[in-house]
Design an enzyme around this catalytic site. Structure first.
Site, PDB file in Angstrom:
ATOM      1  CG  HIS A  68     -38.047 -35.895  79.074  1.00 25.27           C
ATOM      2  ND1 HIS A  68     -38.407 -36.508  78.449  1.00 25.27           N
ATOM      3  CD2 HIS A  68     -38.811 -35.694  80.566  1.00 25.27           C
ATOM      4  CE1 HIS A  68     -38.432 -37.687  80.431  1.00 25.27           C
ATOM      5  NE2 HIS A  68     -38.507 -36.537  80.744  1.00 25.27           N
ATOM      6  CD  GLU A 115     -35.152 -37.097  74.345  1.00 27.94           C
ATOM      7  OE1 GLU A 115     -35.000 -36.230  75.958  1.00 27.94           O
ATOM      8  OE2 GLU A 115     -35.169 -38.153  74.539  1.00 27.94           O
ATOM      9  CB  CYS A 134     -39.564 -41.489  77.989  1.00 26.06           C
ATOM     10  SG  CYS A 134     -39.709 -39.601  77.993  1.00 26.06           S
ATOM     11  CB  CYS A 177     -38.903 -37.855  74.525  1.00 28.42           C
ATOM     12  SG  CYS A 177     -38.284 -36.829  75.860  1.00 28.42           S
TER      13      CYS A 177
END
Length: 186
Positions: free
Chosen positions: A74, A76, A104, A107
């Site tokens: 991801h 992040e 999410c 993260c």
């Protein structure tokens, strides 16, 4: 025991800025949007993230789940790793993170653990957003509080995600079995 009234007042304060944020916040989010568009061009979900320290971008990343076949790919997470290397510390106490989509659960946890000062996100994620849409991970008792502001250039960020998934759905065949049966994002 969690003080619900305090949590609700914090959510109202930090998420009320929306499209009216100042130009500095918009400029950093626009950088994240450019990254998100790059991710989309590579076949990745269009999410971009930048981390800012003392007014300067010290990290930037895109989603790489598909290209790396890595569930933790991801934007992040990648941006946090890069910022930690740049600063030589896992503590990002004086850093702000700008990301095009509400984080999410994974993260959100990483953002808290990295001690990010302020999270700014663009579009809300009604399916898996953990900064208030589905649940607010940032309201849980923790040794660090992250300030959260959602809705920065929300329309642009949301349109980017929606158009990506519309195109993706139109190109998937019915025999494509690479998607999980339980994936709610179909």
């Amino acid at each position: 025991m969690i003080d619900v009234k305090w949590i609700l007042s914090e959510i109202m304060i930090t998420q009320s800025l929306g499209e009216e944020c100042n130009n500095e916040h918009n400029a950093f989010m626009e950088q994240a949007i450019v990254l998100a568009k790059k991710a989309a061009s590579l076949g990745e979900v269009p999410i971009g993230a930048v981390i800012v320290h003392n007014g300067l971008v010290i990290a930037q990343a895109i989603n790489t789940r598909e290209s790396q076949q890595d569930a933790t790919g991801h934007a992040e997470i990648a941006a946090i790793r890069q910022a930690c290397r740049t600063l030589g510390s896992w503590r990002l106490c004086e850093c702000d993170l700008y990301v095009t989509l509400e984080p999410c659960l994974m993260c959100s946890g990483a953002i808290i653990q990295a001690r990010v000062r302020h999270l700014y996100f663009g579009a809300y994620d009604p399916k898996s957003g953990m900064a208030g849409s589905v649940f607010d991970t940032f309201a849980l008792p923790s040794n660090h509080r992250v300030l959260v502001t959602g809705g920065i250039l929300e329309a642009c960020c949301g349109d980017l995600i929606r158009s990506f998934f519309i195109k993706r759905r139109n190109t998937l065949s019915f025999t494509d079995n690479t998607n999980c049966e339980n994936d709610k994002n179909k």
